[in-house]
Scaffold this active site. Structure first.
Site, PDB file in Angstrom:
ATOM      1  N   GLY A  13       0.827  -1.207   0.000  1.00  0.00           N
ATOM      2  CA  GLY A  13       0.000   0.000   0.000  1.00  0.00           C
ATOM      3  C   GLY A  13       0.856   1.249   0.000  1.00  0.00           C
ATOM      4  N   GLY A  14       1.870   1.252  -0.860  1.00  0.00           N
ATOM      5  CA  GLY A  14       2.864   2.324  -0.816  1.00  0.00           C
ATOM      6  C   GLY A  14       2.656   3.453  -1.800  1.00  0.00           C
ATOM      7  CB  ILE A  18       1.028   6.090   6.354  1.00  0.00           C
ATOM      8  CG1 ILE A  18       0.386   7.124   7.284  1.00  0.00           C
ATOM      9  CG2 ILE A  18       2.070   5.269   7.105  1.00  0.00           C
ATOM     10  CD1 ILE A  18      -0.441   6.524   8.410  1.00  0.00           C
ATOM     11  CB  SER A 137      -5.490   2.325  13.656  1.00  0.00           C
ATOM     12  OG  SER A 137      -6.271   3.489  13.878  1.00  0.00           O
ATOM     13  CE1 TYR A 150      -8.596   1.293   9.229  1.00  0.00           C
ATOM     14  CE2 TYR A 150      -9.086   2.502  11.249  1.00  0.00           C
ATOM     15  CZ  TYR A 150      -8.205   2.164  10.241  1.00  0.00           C
ATOM     16  OH  TYR A 150      -6.938   2.673  10.234  1.00  0.00           O
TER      17      TYR A 150
END
Length: 249
Positions: A13-14, A18, A137, A150
Site C-alpha cells: 500500500g505504498g 503513510i 491504529s 475498521y
C-alpha cells in the site's frame, strides 16, 4: 550512510499517504524499496516519486496469487527481504445498522487477511534478525462512531504483531506495530468527504489531540525507520503510538 543502508524493504500500500512516506524515507535511508499498489497509474507515480532503485509491483494484498507474484519478484531480483511493512489497508465509515456483508468482507480481506498472508509469504525471504512492522491504529484502542469494523481489523492486526513476535523470537525476527492517530492523508480527507463534512472532521479530530493538530505521514515514517533499523534491536511485540498523545494523555 543511512540507517537502512544495504537493506531490502517491502512496503505494501505504498502509493499514497503513510505508505508512500515510509517508502520515501526508507529509500532516503539507503534501502532498496519494493512497494505495492492496486492501481498501475498510482503505482508508477509513486515509484517515480520515491526515486531510482525503487521497484513497484502491482498487487492486491487480499489476492494470494498477487502475493505469490510479488514475493517471486522480490526473490528473483533481491533474494531476501530485511524489512516488511504491512501497511495496505482501507477505512470506510459504517454505523452498526449500516454494515453490509460486502463492507465487512472487503475491510477484513484487505486489513487482516492481507496482513496475515503478506507476512506469511514473506517468511522464506526473511533472514534471522529481520524486522516486520504492522500498521495498526489508535482506533484499535478506542470506540469511534461508524468505525467498528475498521477498528476491529486494527485490533486484530495489533494482536497479530504481538503473537508473531513470540513465534519468531527464536530467529531474532522483531515484529512490532505502529498505531498512528489521525494523520493528514488522502485517507482522512476521504473519510471526511464520505461523512459530508471534510473540514469539520479535520477540525474535530485536531481538537481532541493533546498536541492540537493532525499528524504528518513523515512522522509515522520516522517511527518506521526506527523499528526497521538496528536502533530498535531490543524492541519486539511493541505498539508504538504516533498519535500526538490521543490515547496516552
Amino acid at each position: 550512510m543511512g540507517q537502512l543502508e544495504g537493506k531490502v524493504a517491502l512496503v505494501t500500500g505504498g502509493t499514497t499517504g503513510i505508505g508512500l512516506a515510509v517508502a520515501s524515507r526508507f529509500a532516503t535511508e539507503g534501502a532498496t524499496v519494493y512497494l505495492t499498489g492496486r492501481r498501475k497509474t498510482a503505482l508508477d507515480a509513486a515509484v517515480e516519486a520515491v526515486g531510482a532503485g525503487t521497484v513497484g509491483v502491482q498487487s492486491d494484498v487480499s489476492n494470494l496469487d498477487d502475493l505469490d507474484h510479488l514475493f517471486a519478484t522480490i526473490k528473483e531480483r533481491s533474494g531476501r527481504l530485511d524489512v516488511v511493512v504491512a501497511n495496505a489497508g482501507i477505512a470506510d465509515l459504517a454505523r452498526l445498522g449500516e454494515i453490509t456483508e460486502e463492507h465487512y468482507d472487503r475491510t477484513f480481506d484487505i486489513n487482516v487477511k492481507g496482513t496475515v498472508f503478506t507476512v506469511q509469504k514473506a517468511l522464506p525471504l526473511l533472514p534471522d534478525g529481520a524486522s516486520v512492522i504492522v500498521l495498526a491504529s489508535t482506533n484499535a484502542s478506542m470506540g469511534i462512531e461508524g468505525m467498528s469494523v475498521y477498528s476491529a481489523t486494527k485490533a486484530a492486526d495489533r494482536n497479530l504483531a504481538r503473537t508473531w513476535a513470540a513465534e519468531l523470537a527464536g530467529r531474532g525476527i522483531r515484529v512490532n506495530a505502529i498505531s498512528p492517530g489521525p494523520i493528514e492523508t488522502p485517507g482522512i480527507r476521504g473519510l471526511g468527504a464520505s461523512a459530508q463534512g471534510e473540514p469539520q472532521l479535520a477540525d474535530s479530530l485536531a481538537a481532541v489531540i493533546p498536541l492540537g493538530r493532525l499528524g504528518h505521514a513523515d512522522e509515522v515514517a520516522a517511527a518506521a525507520v526506527f523499528l526497521a533499523s538496528e536502533e530498535s534491536s531490543f524492541t519486539t511485540g511493541a505498539e508504538l503510538f504516533v498519535d500526538g498523545g490521543l490515547v496516552q494523555v
